[in-house]
Design an enzyme around this catalytic site. Structure first.
Site, PDB file in Angstrom:
ATOM      1  N   SER A 430      55.997  45.414  20.353  1.00 55.90           N
ATOM      2  CA  SER A 430      57.033  45.033  19.398  1.00 55.90           C
ATOM      3  C   SER A 430      56.844  45.697  18.045  1.00 55.90           C
ATOM      4  O   SER A 430      57.774  45.726  17.237  1.00 55.90           O
ATOM      5  CB  SER A 430      57.057  43.509  19.227  1.00 55.90           C
ATOM      6  OG  SER A 430      55.788  43.038  18.831  1.00 55.90           O
ATOM      7  N   HIS A 451      60.646  47.908  24.677  1.00 55.31           N
ATOM      8  CA  HIS A 451      60.425  46.628  24.015  1.00 55.31           C
ATOM      9  C   HIS A 451      61.395  45.578  24.533  1.00 55.31           C
ATOM     10  O   HIS A 451      62.587  45.592  24.219  1.00 55.31           O
ATOM     11  CB  HIS A 451      60.576  46.802  22.495  1.00 55.31           C
ATOM     12  CG  HIS A 451      60.424  45.529  21.732  1.00 55.31           C
ATOM     13  ND1 HIS A 451      61.036  45.320  20.517  1.00 55.31           N
ATOM     14  CD2 HIS A 451      59.742  44.378  22.002  1.00 55.31           C
ATOM     15  CE1 HIS A 451      60.731  44.110  20.072  1.00 55.31           C
ATOM     16  NE2 HIS A 451      59.956  43.523  20.965  1.00 55.31           N
ATOM     17  N   GLU A 463      64.815  47.627  23.593  1.00 56.72           N
ATOM     18  CA  GLU A 463      64.685  48.818  22.755  1.00 56.72           C
ATOM     19  C   GLU A 463      63.876  49.863  23.516  1.00 56.72           C
ATOM     20  O   GLU A 463      62.746  49.590  23.936  1.00 56.72           O
ATOM     21  CB  GLU A 463      63.950  48.494  21.455  1.00 56.72           C
ATOM     22  CG  GLU A 463      64.780  47.757  20.431  1.00 56.72           C
ATOM     23  CD  GLU A 463      63.996  47.500  19.157  1.00 56.72           C
ATOM     24  OE1 GLU A 463      64.473  47.903  18.085  1.00 56.72           O
ATOM     25  OE2 GLU A 463      62.908  46.890  19.224  1.00 56.72           O
ATOM     26  N   ASN A 501      62.730  44.630  14.688  1.00 58.49           N
ATOM     27  CA  ASN A 501      61.715  43.964  13.876  1.00 58.49           C
ATOM     28  C   ASN A 501      61.626  44.557  12.472  1.00 58.49           C
ATOM     29  O   ASN A 501      61.331  43.854  11.509  1.00 58.49           O
ATOM     30  CB  ASN A 501      60.353  44.036  14.565  1.00 58.49           C
ATOM     31  CG  ASN A 501      60.209  42.964  15.629  1.00 58.49           C
ATOM     32  OD1 ASN A 501      60.826  41.913  15.545  1.00 58.49           O
ATOM     33  ND2 ASN A 501      59.412  43.236  16.649  1.00 58.49           N
TER      34      ASN A 501
END
Length: 720
Positions: A430, A451, A463, A501
């Site tokens: 992540s 991800h 992702e 993120n």
């Protein structure tokens, strides 16, 4: 051949029985665009004039029936104002009414998907025969509008008001068994029999065995409900549907009101009520946002298909690490048909992964989504192992071990020795740099990030992270595998936090800053949930896990020190140091207890205010607008930075990633839609009020230029 056009053809298939077949040329699916509607109108006019006609079958030459209206054409009507839209809808309604008024029995053979206008055409015919694997539904509320070609008028008369409220107000896709049970279709047959069953039903109608006129009269007459029955059916529904839809999504409640208004009217008057209900919604901001998201989603799918066209199918996958995440990946792969090896270094972890997959499948079995045979077949596609023995035949490996760079590098390097030279290695990280992880590999061109978001089975986004040395073939195969797993892959370039993120932590930075200045985290949560987020930032941190957030916060601070580092102890630091990890150990900003369904229930915790004393400033009141601005400005600016730095390729992909990844409010259309609707000049002026809060609140140079020029991010193309 009575008629042959670009989308419709009509021919006599036997004495007096005609077949109208939808087959839109140069398109993979049938849809109602201008060509299809015009040819349907002409075809029905010709059929109406045929002497001695005994019946008409409506069918499709494609795998689907009709997927609905062509949104790219239809949505342009919304900008023309209510009266123009009403006139156009009535003109289109006349085509469907002409179908219903044909001088003979009519049957639709629903061989595949029939959604929106496609299903509304089915409702206009006298009878419907459905293939057992087909789906029908009226999903218009998902675009912020109501059915506009007769769905609101005809469906309640066929299946009853209560059922119609549920079908229309949820926009649910209905499988054949449910459609038959509710009375929306008249027969369900195997895929290869649907056309013949439709023709047979027409023959029986022609022979007088079925009264098609009685069915037609029922659809064109007022619904037989007295005043008390109407009140019970609609007033209860308004309360339930309004509460469930919430204040930001007016379409479901408008649908109930329109059904109520139209149910006591004859068909043509009811159609007018339906059309006015649609027009009332069509010009609103929610429709614009949701239609925009639909088009962006189509664009994202198109990008994925471009990658898939260059990729070999993943026939055998593997996952390293058999915990909750590894078990979720294994379940998702196996449930969508791709066999997967699940490797770990000890039996207990393997069992944990199998238990996770078994729990998810057990839930589907309990809800009737699968049967025992399908559950067993899915579990058989998951092969647990403690060794690399069978890894030589694997096409793609997902590494899902602990989020620690040294551990991941060691595991990836070890795995590379046991897989084929052309196999893909993908890390489910992540935050850790793909370029950094690639340094331990001999074939970095075969390595990328993949991800997944937790929980894997529910979160639609994956992702796919491209490193500096990642090959296009590696990206293509990973995208193809993610799609095969039923996910929406979005390709991004490597940077700390990647896209989602990286954008999320400035949002959390805004939250920490508010608390430092004396805001109450409960008030912030309430305001942001009112803004449209599925949960406020404190609650979200508890769900993500304070330990996970603390680690990611350090990564982001190291990666972007000028914006994301902070002096002293933050509220996330304090919670981490107190080992209040959120739902993981039932205590965070809130405390948690399991409800009757075994899910964590959020409860107030009176201890928290004392525990975070010192990192929260002296209490003061903030207006809702100030809280929203201080939370949203950093998120919006960081998203723009990701676009400007080519971390994400387009506004469309960025908007969909944040909606699918962190629940950005869909009715607001995504970050770039939100900025475009506000106007960059207004946004920059708003950000200027908080300049003293530092770089997180500083728009980029290009944003400031756009504020002067009036430029927008999304113009004629959803992708630009």
């Amino acid at each position: 051949m009575l008629f042959e056009g670009q989308a419709v053809r009509v021919q006599e298939v036997e004495s007096g029985i005609y077949e109208l077949t939808f087959d839109l040329q140069n398109e993979p699916v049938n849809k109602f665009n201008r060509v299809t509607l015009a040819e349907l109108k002409e075809s029905v006019s010709l059929l109406s004039a045929v002497k001695g006609i005994k019946g008409v079958l409506f069918s499709s030459a494609k795998d689907c029936f009709i997927v609905g209206a062509d949104i790219t054409e239809f949505s342009s009507l919304f900008a023309d104002g209510e009266e123009a839209l009403i006139a156009k809808l009535l003109e289109q309604h006349a085509i469907f009414s002409a179908v219903e008024d044909l001088p003979c029995p009519t049957v639709t053979a629903i061989n595949g998907v029939a959604f929106g206008g496609g299903f509304e055409l089915c409702l206009a015919t006298d009878f419907r025969v459905m293939a057992e694997k087909a789906k029908v539904g009226l999903p218009e509320v998902k675009l912020g509008i109501n059915p506009g070609w007769g769905g609101i008028v005809r469906l309640p008369r066929l299946i009853g008001v209560d059922n119609a409220n549920e079908w229309i107000c949820t926009g649910a896709e209905k499988r054949a068994a449910a459609a038959l049970k509710d009375g929306a279709v008249d027969a369900v047959v195997s895929q290869d029999k649907v056309r013949e069953a439709g023709l047979d039903l027409l023959r029986q109608c022609a022979a007088g065995k079925f009264d098609h006129q009685a069915r037609r009269d029922e659809k064109q007459s007022p619904i037989k409900l007295n005043q008390i029955e109407q009140m019970m059916a609609f007033e209860t529904a308004k309360g339930m549907i309004g509460a469930k839809a919430g204040p930001h999504y007016p379409a479901p409640l408008q649908a109930v009101k329109t059904i109520q208004k139209s149910c006591s009217l004859t068909r043509d008057k009811a159609i007018e009520a339906e059309v006015r209900g649609v027009a009332k919604l069509a010009g609103g901001p929610v429709v614009k946002a949701l239609v925009g998201l639909f088009l962006k989603d189509q664009y994202v799918k198109k990008v994925s298909k471009g990658f898939e066209a260059k990729a070999d199918k993943v026939k055998q996958a593997a996952v390293l690490g058999a915990g909750i995440m590894g078990g979720g990946v294994a379940y998702q792969s196996a449930s969508k048909g791709t066999p997967i090896l699940m490797k770990d270094i000890n039996e207990a972890a393997i069992q944990l992964g199998l238990d996770e997959a078994n729990k998810l499948l057990g839930g589907q079995l309990k809800r009737g989504r699968i049967d025992a045979a399908k559950m067993a077949a899915t579990m058989n596609r998951i092969r647990p192992t403690l060794s690399y023995g069978d890894f030589g035949s694997v096409d793609l490996v997902v590494e899902a071990v602990v989020e620690n760079q040294n551990v991941k590098q060691m595991v990836l390097a070890e795995t590379e020795q046991h897989i084929a030279d052309d196999a893909v290695l993908a890390s489910n990280t992540s935050t850790i740099s793909i370029n950094a992880l690639a340094k331990s590999l001999k074939r970095p061109e075969n390595f990328c990030g993949m991800h997944f978001f937790n929980p894997v089975h529910r979160m639609p986004l994956v992702e796919v992270i491209r490193g500096e040395q990642t090959s296009e073939a590696t990206i293509a195969r990973t995208v193809a595998y993610a799609t095969a797993m039923g996910k929406t892959p979005i390709v991004v370039n490597d940077c700390p936090g990647f896209l989602v993120n990286r954008v999320l932590f400035p949002y959390f930075g805004g939250f920490s800053g508010l608390l430092q200045d004396g805001a109450d985290f409960r008030h912030v949560d309430k305001v942001m949930e009112g803004f449209g987020w599925p949960m406020g930032p404190a609650y979200l941190l508890d769900v993500v896990g304070i330990d996970t957030a603390h680690h990611a916060d350090q990564v982001m601070a190291a990666g972007f020190p000028e914006r994301m580092s902070h002096e002293g102890e933050s509220v996330i630091d304090r919670m981490f140091n107190l080992e209040r990890f959120g739902q993981k150990n039932n205590k965070g900003f809130y405390r948690y207890e399991m409800d009757r369904r075994g899910k964590p229930k959020k409860l107030a915790d009176d201890e928290v205010d004392n525990l975070i004393s010192g990192v929260v400033g002296q209490s003061r009141d903030f207006s809702d607008d100030e809280i929203i601005e201080r939370m949203m400005i950093p998120l919006c600016i960081e998203t723009v930075r990701c676009l400007e730095e080519a971390i994400v390729a387009s506004p469309a992909e960025a908007d969909m990633a944040l909606i699918y990844g962190i629940g950005f409010p869909p009715f607001r259309g995504g970050v770039f839609h939100y900025l475009d609707e506000m106007g960059m000049a207004t946004f920059c002026e708003m950000a200027g009020k908080y300049a003293e809060l530092g770089p997180l609140y500083q728009p980029t140079e290009k944003m400031q230029q756009m504020a002067v020029s009036g430029e927008k991010y999304i113009n004629n193309s959803v992708a630009n």
